[in-house]
Design a protein around this motif. Structure first.
Motif, PDB file in Angstrom:
ATOM      1  N   MET A   1      28.945  52.559  47.006  1.00  0.00           N
ATOM      2  CA  MET A   1      29.302  51.929  45.945  1.00  0.00           C
ATOM      3  C   MET A   1      30.766  51.978  45.949  1.00  0.00           C
ATOM      4  SD  MET A   1      27.930  50.138  43.219  1.00  0.00           S
ATOM      5  CE  MET A   1      26.174  50.545  42.998  1.00  0.00           C
ATOM      6  N   PHE A   2      31.388  50.759  45.579  1.00  0.00           N
ATOM      7  CA  PHE A   2      32.594  50.621  45.600  1.00  0.00           C
ATOM      8  C   PHE A   2      33.174  50.643  44.247  1.00  0.00           C
ATOM      9  CE2 PHE A   2      31.975  48.629  49.479  1.00  0.00           C
ATOM     10  CZ  PHE A   2      32.824  49.196  50.402  1.00  0.00           C
ATOM     11  N   SER A   3      34.404  51.015  43.506  1.00  0.00           N
ATOM     12  CA  SER A   3      34.762  50.912  42.198  1.00  0.00           C
ATOM     13  C   SER A   3      36.135  50.791  42.349  1.00  0.00           C
ATOM     14  CB  SER A   3      34.266  52.620  41.570  1.00  0.00           C
ATOM     15  OG  SER A   3      35.096  53.337  41.810  1.00  0.00           O
ATOM     16  N   VAL A   4      36.764  50.289  41.182  1.00  0.00           N
ATOM     17  CA  VAL A   4      38.082  49.973  40.877  1.00  0.00           C
ATOM     18  C   VAL A   4      38.166  50.741  39.231  1.00  0.00           C
ATOM     19  CG1 VAL A   4      39.899  48.478  40.243  1.00  0.00           C
ATOM     20  CG2 VAL A   4      38.763  48.482  42.614  1.00  0.00           C
ATOM     21  N   THR A   5      39.129  51.253  39.084  1.00  0.00           N
ATOM     22  CA  THR A   5      39.636  51.857  37.704  1.00  0.00           C
ATOM     23  C   THR A   5      40.908  51.391  37.145  1.00  0.00           C
ATOM     24  OG1 THR A   5      37.848  53.857  37.999  1.00  0.00           O
ATOM     25  CG2 THR A   5      39.580  53.915  36.164  1.00  0.00           C
ATOM     26  N   VAL A   6      40.750  50.892  36.000  1.00  0.00           N
ATOM     27  CA  VAL A   6      42.396  50.720  35.583  1.00  0.00           C
ATOM     28  C   VAL A   6      42.318  51.411  34.351  1.00  0.00           C
ATOM     29  CG1 VAL A   6      42.198  48.253  36.343  1.00  0.00           C
ATOM     30  CG2 VAL A   6      41.359  48.508  34.466  1.00  0.00           C
ATOM     31  N   ARG A   7      43.498  51.513  33.636  1.00  0.00           N
ATOM     32  CA  ARG A   7      43.662  52.629  32.639  1.00  0.00           C
ATOM     33  C   ARG A   7      44.651  52.197  31.545  1.00  0.00           C
ATOM     34  NH1 ARG A   7      45.129  59.048  33.542  1.00  0.00           N
ATOM     35  NH2 ARG A   7      42.641  58.840  33.617  1.00  0.00           N
ATOM     36  N   ASP A   8      44.502  52.306  30.114  1.00  0.00           N
ATOM     37  CA  ASP A   8      45.524  52.060  29.135  1.00  0.00           C
ATOM     38  C   ASP A   8      45.139  52.686  28.064  1.00  0.00           C
ATOM     39  OD1 ASP A   8      47.135  50.467  27.430  1.00  0.00           O
ATOM     40  OD2 ASP A   8      46.155  48.561  28.035  1.00  0.00           O
ATOM     41  N   HIS A   9      45.612  52.718  26.939  1.00  0.00           N
ATOM     42  CA  HIS A   9      45.483  53.730  25.702  1.00  0.00           C
ATOM     43  C   HIS A   9      45.359  52.773  24.432  1.00  0.00           C
ATOM     44  CE1 HIS A   9      49.721  53.130  25.308  1.00  0.00           C
ATOM     45  NE2 HIS A   9      49.708  53.659  24.083  1.00  0.00           N
ATOM     46  N   ILE A  10      44.723  53.595  23.446  1.00  0.00           N
ATOM     47  CA  ILE A  10      44.729  53.092  21.988  1.00  0.00           C
ATOM     48  C   ILE A  10      45.021  54.127  21.188  1.00  0.00           C
ATOM     49  CG2 ILE A  10      43.144  51.112  22.415  1.00  0.00           C
ATOM     50  CD1 ILE A  10      40.992  52.801  21.329  1.00  0.00           C
ATOM     51  N   PHE A  38      35.146  49.571  37.340  1.00  0.00           N
ATOM     52  CA  PHE A  38      34.206  48.605  37.754  1.00  0.00           C
ATOM     53  C   PHE A  38      33.578  48.751  38.901  1.00  0.00           C
ATOM     54  CE2 PHE A  38      37.736  47.104  35.086  1.00  0.00           C
ATOM     55  CZ  PHE A  38      36.848  46.327  33.905  1.00  0.00           C
ATOM     56  N   ARG A  39      31.997  48.550  39.304  1.00  0.00           N
ATOM     57  CA  ARG A  39      31.435  48.940  40.421  1.00  0.00           C
ATOM     58  C   ARG A  39      30.674  47.717  40.841  1.00  0.00           C
ATOM     59  NH1 ARG A  39      29.644  51.917  36.677  1.00  0.00           N
ATOM     60  NH2 ARG A  39      27.676  51.166  36.723  1.00  0.00           N
ATOM     61  N   ARG A  40      30.689  47.865  42.354  1.00  0.00           N
ATOM     62  CA  ARG A  40      29.714  46.914  43.008  1.00  0.00           C
ATOM     63  C   ARG A  40      29.443  47.447  44.299  1.00  0.00           C
ATOM     64  NH1 ARG A  40      33.135  41.447  43.424  1.00  0.00           N
ATOM     65  NH2 ARG A  40      31.539  41.106  44.780  1.00  0.00           N
ATOM     66  N   ASP A  44      34.032  41.604  47.721  1.00  0.00           N
ATOM     67  CA  ASP A  44      33.992  40.433  47.635  1.00  0.00           C
ATOM     68  C   ASP A  44      34.495  39.857  49.137  1.00  0.00           C
ATOM     69  OD1 ASP A  44      36.971  40.181  47.111  1.00  0.00           O
ATOM     70  OD2 ASP A  44      36.623  39.287  45.156  1.00  0.00           O
ATOM     71  N   ASP A  45      34.602  38.478  49.045  1.00  0.00           N
ATOM     72  CA  ASP A  45      35.063  37.767  50.374  1.00  0.00           C
ATOM     73  C   ASP A  45      36.539  38.182  50.275  1.00  0.00           C
ATOM     74  OD1 ASP A  45      32.725  36.553  50.618  1.00  0.00           O
ATOM     75  OD2 ASP A  45      33.221  34.758  49.506  1.00  0.00           O
ATOM     76  N   ASP A  46      37.117  38.596  49.382  1.00  0.00           N
ATOM     77  CA  ASP A  46      38.896  38.933  49.517  1.00  0.00           C
ATOM     78  C   ASP A  46      38.986  40.457  49.948  1.00  0.00           C
ATOM     79  OD1 ASP A  46      39.835  36.115  49.268  1.00  0.00           O
ATOM     80  OD2 ASP A  46      39.159  36.550  47.049  1.00  0.00           O
ATOM     81  N   GLY A  47      37.758  41.291  50.045  1.00  0.00           N
ATOM     82  CA  GLY A  47      37.641  42.541  50.321  1.00  0.00           C
ATOM     83  C   GLY A  47      38.162  43.377  49.149  1.00  0.00           C
ATOM     84  N   ILE A  48      37.792  42.988  47.865  1.00  0.00           N
ATOM     85  CA  ILE A  48      38.052  43.770  46.747  1.00  0.00           C
ATOM     86  C   ILE A  48      36.977  44.035  45.858  1.00  0.00           C
ATOM     87  CG2 ILE A  48      40.759  43.181  46.786  1.00  0.00           C
ATOM     88  CD1 ILE A  48      40.016  41.187  44.355  1.00  0.00           C
ATOM     89  N   VAL A  49      36.943  44.900  44.923  1.00  0.00           N
ATOM     90  CA  VAL A  49      35.965  44.958  43.832  1.00  0.00           C
ATOM     91  C   VAL A  49      36.236  44.043  42.961  1.00  0.00           C
ATOM     92  CG1 VAL A  49      35.027  46.656  42.168  1.00  0.00           C
ATOM     93  CG2 VAL A  49      35.597  47.495  44.259  1.00  0.00           C
ATOM     94  N   VAL A  50      37.352  44.062  42.129  1.00  0.00           N
ATOM     95  CA  VAL A  50      37.793  42.992  40.902  1.00  0.00           C
ATOM     96  C   VAL A  50      39.126  42.821  41.045  1.00  0.00           C
ATOM     97  CG1 VAL A  50      38.105  44.719  39.704  1.00  0.00           C
ATOM     98  CG2 VAL A  50      37.349  42.697  38.561  1.00  0.00           C
TER      99      VAL A  50
END
Length: 143
Positions: A1-10, A38-40, A44-50
């Motif tokens: 499983m591949f994943s990409v994580t992004v971060r922010d705050h509130i 985000f997981r998959r 994808d065809d571009d070699g990325i998760v998102v």
């Protein structure tokens, strides 16, 4: 499983109902560092998760709906405690809606799950993990 994580705050204000919350029953502020993963199973065809840029934009937009708000006054939370767990689920569900609407790009159609983690401090955090429609990933929720 591949994943990409992004971060922010509130930064929010809220109060809780119930003796279990002790002094947090009174109105208080909270600042959360928010991670959206985000997981998959395959890239994808571009070699990325998102697209990281789009994921970052959409997380910021979702958090913008909550940032600098007293959640006690928000109709979406009427009648419920806005615990860290509830907020993690709300953010994950709102991100899932944006994935379904195509706001994270066409490549995001292959995503199978999202996990949102809210860090209350360097020693405490809570997460909510959900599957995305059409996937067989672990988790709950619908967009």
């Amino acid at each position: 499983m591949f994943s990409v994580t992004v971060r922010d705050h509130i930064m929010i204000a809220h109060s809780f109902r119930g003796e279990v919350f002790g002094p947090a029953q009174r109105l208080h502020g909270a600042t959360f560092v928010v991670d959206a993963t985000f997981r998959r199973p395959d890239l994808d065809d571009d070699g990325i998760v998102v697209d990281i840029g789009l994921a970052t934009e959409q997380l910021k937009a979702v958090l913008g709906e909550l940032n600098y708000r007293n959640l006690d006054d928000e109709p979406a939370f009427a009648g419920q405690n806005t615990t860290t767990e509830v907020l993690a689920r709300t953010i994950a569900d709102r991100l899932a809606e944006r994935v379904a609407a195509g706001q994270l790009g066409g490549g995001a159609r292959g995503l199978t799950g999202i996990t949102v983690t809210l860090h209350e401090s360097h020693v405490a955090w809570a997460s909510y993990e959900r599957a995305l429609p059409g996937s067989t990933a672990v988790g709950e929720g619908t967009a």
